[in-house]
Write a protein that holds these residues in place. Sequence first.
Motif, PDB file in Angstrom:
ATOM      1  N   SER A   6      46.619  48.583  45.056  1.00 46.47           N
ATOM      2  CA  SER A   6      46.898  49.881  44.701  1.00 46.47           C
ATOM      3  C   SER A   6      47.623  50.240  43.588  1.00 46.47           C
ATOM      4  O   SER A   6      47.517  50.748  42.644  1.00 46.47           O
ATOM      5  N   ARG A   7      48.769  49.095  43.214  1.00 42.81           N
ATOM      6  CA  ARG A   7      49.306  49.045  42.014  1.00 42.81           C
ATOM      7  C   ARG A   7      49.212  47.677  41.485  1.00 42.81           C
ATOM      8  O   ARG A   7      49.458  46.838  42.761  1.00 42.81           O
ATOM      9  N   TRP A   8      49.275  47.325  40.407  1.00 44.71           N
ATOM     10  CA  TRP A   8      48.877  45.809  39.954  1.00 44.71           C
ATOM     11  C   TRP A   8      49.281  45.685  38.306  1.00 44.71           C
ATOM     12  O   TRP A   8      49.329  46.682  37.904  1.00 44.71           O
ATOM     13  N   ARG A  43      44.662  37.016  39.435  1.00 51.28           N
ATOM     14  CA  ARG A  43      44.842  36.731  41.202  1.00 51.28           C
ATOM     15  C   ARG A  43      43.596  36.628  41.958  1.00 51.28           C
ATOM     16  O   ARG A  43      43.155  35.999  42.776  1.00 51.28           O
ATOM     17  N   ALA A  44      42.605  37.550  41.544  1.00 48.62           N
ATOM     18  CA  ALA A  44      41.167  37.584  42.425  1.00 48.62           C
ATOM     19  C   ALA A  44      40.651  36.227  41.959  1.00 48.62           C
ATOM     20  O   ALA A  44      40.209  35.824  43.172  1.00 48.62           O
ATOM     21  N   LYS A  45      40.624  35.746  40.922  1.00 50.19           N
ATOM     22  CA  LYS A  45      39.802  34.472  40.657  1.00 50.19           C
ATOM     23  C   LYS A  45      40.421  33.261  41.240  1.00 50.19           C
ATOM     24  O   LYS A  45      39.828  32.453  41.896  1.00 50.19           O
ATOM     25  N   ALA A  46      41.703  33.413  41.374  1.00 46.48           N
ATOM     26  CA  ALA A  46      42.494  32.255  41.907  1.00 46.48           C
ATOM     27  C   ALA A  46      42.248  32.521  43.387  1.00 46.48           C
ATOM     28  O   ALA A  46      42.319  31.145  44.019  1.00 46.48           O
ATOM     29  N   VAL A  47      41.861  33.175  44.189  1.00 43.01           N
ATOM     30  CA  VAL A  47      41.745  33.055  45.540  1.00 43.01           C
ATOM     31  C   VAL A  47      40.022  33.281  45.883  1.00 43.01           C
ATOM     32  O   VAL A  47      39.983  33.275  47.134  1.00 43.01           O
ATOM     33  N   GLY A  48      39.423  33.285  45.007  1.00 48.13           N
ATOM     34  CA  GLY A  48      37.935  33.121  45.021  1.00 48.13           C
ATOM     35  C   GLY A  48      37.279  34.545  45.578  1.00 48.13           C
ATOM     36  O   GLY A  48      36.143  34.617  45.967  1.00 48.13           O
ATOM     37  N   ALA A  49      37.876  35.607  45.227  1.00 54.74           N
ATOM     38  CA  ALA A  49      37.256  36.692  45.557  1.00 54.74           C
ATOM     39  C   ALA A  49      36.391  37.000  44.692  1.00 54.74           C
ATOM     40  O   ALA A  49      36.489  36.837  43.257  1.00 54.74           O
ATOM     41  N   ALA A  67      38.978  45.726  44.781  1.00 53.13           N
ATOM     42  CA  ALA A  67      38.942  47.141  45.124  1.00 53.13           C
ATOM     43  C   ALA A  67      40.266  47.878  44.684  1.00 53.13           C
ATOM     44  O   ALA A  67      41.215  47.449  45.254  1.00 53.13           O
ATOM     45  N   LEU A  68      40.048  48.600  43.758  1.00 57.72           N
ATOM     46  CA  LEU A  68      41.313  49.360  43.041  1.00 57.72           C
ATOM     47  C   LEU A  68      41.305  50.603  43.198  1.00 57.72           C
ATOM     48  O   LEU A  68      40.384  51.462  43.252  1.00 57.72           O
ATOM     49  N   ASN A  69      42.485  51.070  43.539  1.00 54.93           N
ATOM     50  CA  ASN A  69      42.989  52.702  43.211  1.00 54.93           C
ATOM     51  C   ASN A  69      42.374  53.347  41.974  1.00 54.93           C
ATOM     52  O   ASN A  69      42.784  52.997  40.973  1.00 54.93           O
TER      53      ASN A  69
END
Length: 231
Positions: A150-152, A159-165, A169-171
């Motif tokens: 929601s806030r980033w 962060r997304a790359k680090a966890v393999g996403a 999905a962003l506000n």
Amino acid sequence: MSFLTIGHRGVMGVEPENTLRSFVHAERVGMDMVELDLHLSKDGALVVMHDADVDRTTDGSGPIAEKTLAELHELDAGRGERVPVFEEVLDAVRSPVQAEIKDAAAARALADVMLRRGLVGRVEVSSFHDEAVAEIARLVPDVRTVLIASRWRTDVVDRAKAVGAATLALNIRRLTLEVVEQAHAEGLKVIGWVVNTPDHLRLAHALRLDGATTDHPEIRRAGRTPVRPDS
């Protein structure tokens, strides 16, 4: 460009959220995917509900984690609907599913269902929590995952790359073209939420988003044809 339209908790703008009635309606109006939320009951069932408490969406009160599945099934979730469990949704609709998990414990329970039923191709898993995304990826090989925010800060793509996403999905109210372009440059898709107005849909297309989560069926219909930013 293909634009994915995701039914938020089914179509919660017109039906009781996170109910079988809502998911069936979402499928009937042609949503590309249905989104739902998962919590664990006291006896370990994967309960479909957004809040940690039942107060807002049912005629009951108290935390989900303190109620058994039998107790939860006694509640009215709106228009006579009952609180479903994850597998009931899978059996009620054929649509692809985006399942949001609240913590690592829910990730482990969801992994059991996905592996048992062979759901890697049908279910993608989302979470606001990096550790939950990482946990489901560890437990279910080749699972598609979504990091929600929601806030980033400026590190959200990292962060997304680090966890393999595979997707962010962003506000929609805080999204910028800079973030979208950075994500796309790294091979990530970007979904905007919650897109409920023509202005938000226009913005989603202007930002070149890959899709939108919405409460309303009419956004799905409008989303088939990109709306020009200046129209």
